[in-house]
Design a protein around this motif. Structure first.
Motif, short mmCIF file in Angstrom:
data_model
loop_
_atom_site.label_atom_id
_atom_site.label_comp_id
_atom_site.label_asym_id
_atom_site.label_seq_id
_atom_site.Cartn_x
_atom_site.Cartn_y
_atom_site.Cartn_z
N ARG A 187 0.52 -1.51 0.11
CA ARG A 187 0.18 0.12 -0.14
C ARG A 187 0.27 1.35 -0.09
NH1 ARG A 187 -2.58 1.84 5.06
NH2 ARG A 187 -0.95 1.60 6.70
N LEU A 188 1.83 1.05 0.03
CA LEU A 188 2.77 2.35 -0.19
C LEU A 188 2.89 2.59 -1.39
CD1 LEU A 188 5.13 4.32 1.26
CD2 LEU A 188 7.01 2.49 0.80
N ARG A 189 2.88 2.53 -1.96
CA ARG A 189 2.65 3.06 -3.56
C ARG A 189 1.55 4.12 -3.52
NH1 ARG A 189 2.62 -3.44 -6.69
NH2 ARG A 189 4.81 -3.75 -5.34
N LEU A 190 0.04 3.15 -2.87
CA LEU A 190 -0.20 4.71 -2.76
C LEU A 190 0.12 6.81 -2.35
CD1 LEU A 190 -3.47 2.94 -1.49
CD2 LEU A 190 -3.14 3.17 -3.68
N VAL A 191 1.28 6.22 -1.78
CA VAL A 191 1.24 7.93 -1.95
C VAL A 191 2.90 7.75 -1.95
CG1 VAL A 191 -0.48 8.14 -0.07
CG2 VAL A 191 2.10 6.90 0.76
N ASP A 192 3.91 6.67 -2.87
CA ASP A 192 4.98 6.83 -3.44
C ASP A 192 5.39 5.53 -4.13
OD1 ASP A 192 7.69 6.92 -3.05
OD2 ASP A 192 8.11 6.67 -1.51
N GLY A 193 5.55 5.90 -5.09
CA GLY A 193 5.58 5.70 -6.53
C GLY A 193 6.94 5.31 -6.44
N VAL A 194 8.05 5.55 -6.01
CA VAL A 194 9.14 4.76 -6.14
C VAL A 194 9.55 3.21 -5.50
CG1 VAL A 194 11.70 5.97 -5.50
CG2 VAL A 194 10.01 7.54 -5.59
N PRO A 195 10.19 2.72 -6.41
CA PRO A 195 10.31 1.19 -5.64
C PRO A 195 11.85 1.67 -4.87
CG PRO A 195 10.63 1.82 -8.39
CD PRO A 195 10.42 2.92 -8.03
N LEU A 196 11.00 0.58 -4.14
CA LEU A 196 11.95 0.22 -2.95
C LEU A 196 13.48 -0.52 -2.94
CD1 LEU A 196 9.49 -0.10 0.50
CD2 LEU A 196 10.95 1.43 -0.18
N PRO A 197 14.95 -0.04 -3.18
CA PRO A 197 15.87 -0.91 -3.22
C PRO A 197 15.51 -2.05 -2.44
CG PRO A 197 16.03 0.97 -1.95
CD PRO A 197 14.88 1.44 -2.23
N GLU A 198 16.51 -3.18 -2.51
CA GLU A 198 16.81 -4.11 -1.32
C GLU A 198 17.72 -4.26 -0.30
OE1 GLU A 198 14.54 -7.25 -1.19
OE2 GLU A 198 13.44 -6.22 -2.98
N VAL A 199 17.59 -4.31 0.71
CA VAL A 199 18.37 -3.91 1.25
C VAL A 199 18.66 -5.20 2.24
CG1 VAL A 199 17.89 -1.98 2.12
CG2 VAL A 199 16.50 -3.84 3.30
N PRO A 200 19.85 -5.56 3.02
CA PRO A 200 20.84 -6.37 3.56
C PRO A 200 19.71 -7.40 4.53
CG PRO A 200 22.07 -5.83 2.78
CD PRO A 200 20.85 -4.43 3.23
N ASP A 201 19.11 -6.49 5.32
CA ASP A 201 18.11 -6.54 6.78
C ASP A 201 16.86 -6.18 6.12
OD1 ASP A 201 19.17 -3.88 6.46
OD2 ASP A 201 19.13 -4.05 8.82
N ARG A 202 16.80 -6.78 5.42
CA ARG A 202 14.77 -6.63 5.07
C ARG A 202 14.34 -7.18 5.75
NH1 ARG A 202 11.95 -8.40 -0.71
NH2 ARG A 202 9.75 -8.61 0.07
N ARG A 203 14.21 -8.62 6.11
CA ARG A 203 13.06 -9.27 7.03
C ARG A 203 13.24 -8.33 8.59
NH1 ARG A 203 10.14 -11.37 3.21
NH2 ARG A 203 11.04 -12.61 2.35
N ARG A 204 14.13 -8.09 8.85
CA ARG A 204 14.21 -7.42 10.08
C ARG A 204 13.65 -6.06 10.43
NH1 ARG A 204 17.30 -3.83 12.47
NH2 ARG A 204 18.86 -3.52 10.62
N ARG A 205 13.34 -5.68 9.00
CA ARG A 205 13.05 -3.97 9.02
C ARG A 205 11.81 -4.06 9.22
NH1 ARG A 205 15.92 0.03 8.69
NH2 ARG A 205 18.90 -0.10 7.86
N GLU A 206 11.51 -4.89 7.88
CA GLU A 206 9.65 -4.98 7.72
C GLU A 206 8.71 -5.95 8.81
OE1 GLU A 206 9.31 -8.20 4.27
OE2 GLU A 206 9.67 -6.71 3.54
N ALA A 207 9.85 -6.66 10.21
CA ALA A 207 9.42 -7.14 11.17
C ALA A 207 8.87 -5.78 12.50
CB ALA A 207 10.22 -8.18 11.97
#
Length: 380
Positions: A73-93
């Motif tokens: 749902r972030l695409r509703l207010v921010d159309g810039v693609p998110l870059p991949e990060v090494p600690d993606r799972r931790r940040r999402e949690a």
């Protein structure tokens, strides 16, 4: 102008902004916060028989869904693609926990107060027994507050989107992706330079060599004082000059000496062709990584070109050595100084190229001279 985020849309003029989809997208973004809140609430209610043990279990099981929902749902207010990060799972949690505990109900309260106030005023003749004149004034006031509500909703939705982006992909990650992209562009550019150099060397240069030899042989068969002989001799000289200029152009496109023999030989080669005498002291043990050598070579080439064109120097010096895993290159002259990157001397482009390989450029050029350019490039 194309707006990629809700905050960028706020910079538009009022009428284009209010007529765009950004207020509605921001409202939908905030209203969607009810989804994770209701889902977790229903699941938690269903685990009441388990006591206090059930709540942590439900929270842990719901985190992957909430994180997935936040990214989408972030695409509703921010159309810039998110870059991949090494600690993606931790940040999402972490974002999922923050959303479940605080963000979802803050969004709904913000939306309710922002939209509810104007709506109540507009419907005041229906919901409150007021005098006709008071009801009309209240309704008109509610209508006038709707544009304010659109700005408020978009501002909060955009700010929340920025916060979510910062949690999922910090600025350092985006900067790293930009640097990697620039490095790929530089590598592709270098490959293309080598292809051009190879095509010029194997194609146009060989044809000019053949033409020069043919003209030379033709000149031998003609009398020295004949008009045709003089024309052939002139054409022969022009062909030799064109061949010399082409060889110089090929060296500028890509140094074959650099590829075959390394940075030290390439620096001595470019210094030997400088119209200003240049001393070279290169102390290197073996070859360096190709990106390091290429970057250092073009720094030296540009610096010596500036030395010859702008410095009014009578002599120069180039030194190169490796200190604690870093290549240090210094180019100095005894000229008049006053070098300014803003005057188009190519120093800004060199600094940008060095940034791709993690290098750094330092310039000392007081008015009256001398000028010293120092470059540090990590060899790792």
């Amino acid at each position: 102008m194309l707006n990629r985020t809700a905050l960028e849309a706020l910079t538009r003029r009022p009428l284009p902004f209010l007529g765009s989809a950004w207020p509605w997208r921001s409202a939908a973004y905030l209203l969607a916060s009810a989804v994770p809140g209701v889902a977790v609430g229903v699941a938690a209610f269903a685990t009441i028989p388990l006591g206090w043990v059930g709540a942590p279990v439900v929270l842990a099981l719901s985190l992957p869904f909430v994180a997935w929902f936040e990214r989408r749902r972030l695409r509703l207010v921010d159309g810039v693609p998110l870059p991949e990060v090494p600690d993606r799972r931790r940040r999402e949690a972490g974002l999922a926990v923050f959303t479940v505990l605080a963000l979802w109900w803050i969004d709904l309260i913000m939306l309710a107060f922002t939209v509810g106030g104007p709506v109540i005023l507009i419907l005041s003749p229906v919901v409150q027994p007021l005098a006709d004149s008071v009801a009309v004034v209240a309704s008109v006031g509610g209508v006038l507050l709707l544009p304010v509500a659109a700005y408020t909703i978009t501002a909060w939705g955009g700010a929340r989107g920025v916060m979510v982006r910062a949690m999922l992909a910090p600025q350092g990650a985006e900067l790293s992706e930009v640097l990697r992209s620039r490095a790929r562009l530089v590598d592709a550019f270098e490959v293309e330079r080598r292809r051009i150099e190879r095509d010029l060397h194997d194609g146009a240069q060989q044809r000019l060599v053949s033409l020069s030899m043919t003209l030379g042989l033709a000149r031998l068969d003609l009398p020295d004082d004949s008009p045709t002989g003089r024309l052939i001799e002139r054409a022969h000289d022009e062909a030799k000059q064109a061949l010399a200029e082409l060889r110089e152009l090929i060296r500028g496109v890509h140094s074959q000496v650099l590829t075959d023999r390394g940075l030290g030989a390439a620096v001595r080669d470019v210094a030997g062709r400088s119209p200003v005498p240049v001393d070279v002291a290169v102390e290197l043990d073996g070859r360096l990584p190709a990106p390091v050598e290429v970057t250092a070579y073009y720094v030296v080439s540009e610096a010596l070109a500036n030395l010859a064109k702008h410095s009014r120097a009578t002599s120069g010096a180039v030194t190169a050595r490796v200190e604690r895993g870093t290549l240090v290159v210094e180019v100095r002259d005894d000229g008049t100084g006053g070098a300014d990157p803003a005057k188009g001397t190519g120093l800004t482009g060199l600094a940008d190229r060095l940034a791709v390989v993690g290098g750094r450029l330092s310039l000392s050029s007081p008015v009256g001279g001398p000028t010293l350019i120092r470059v540090e490039i990590p060899c790792a």
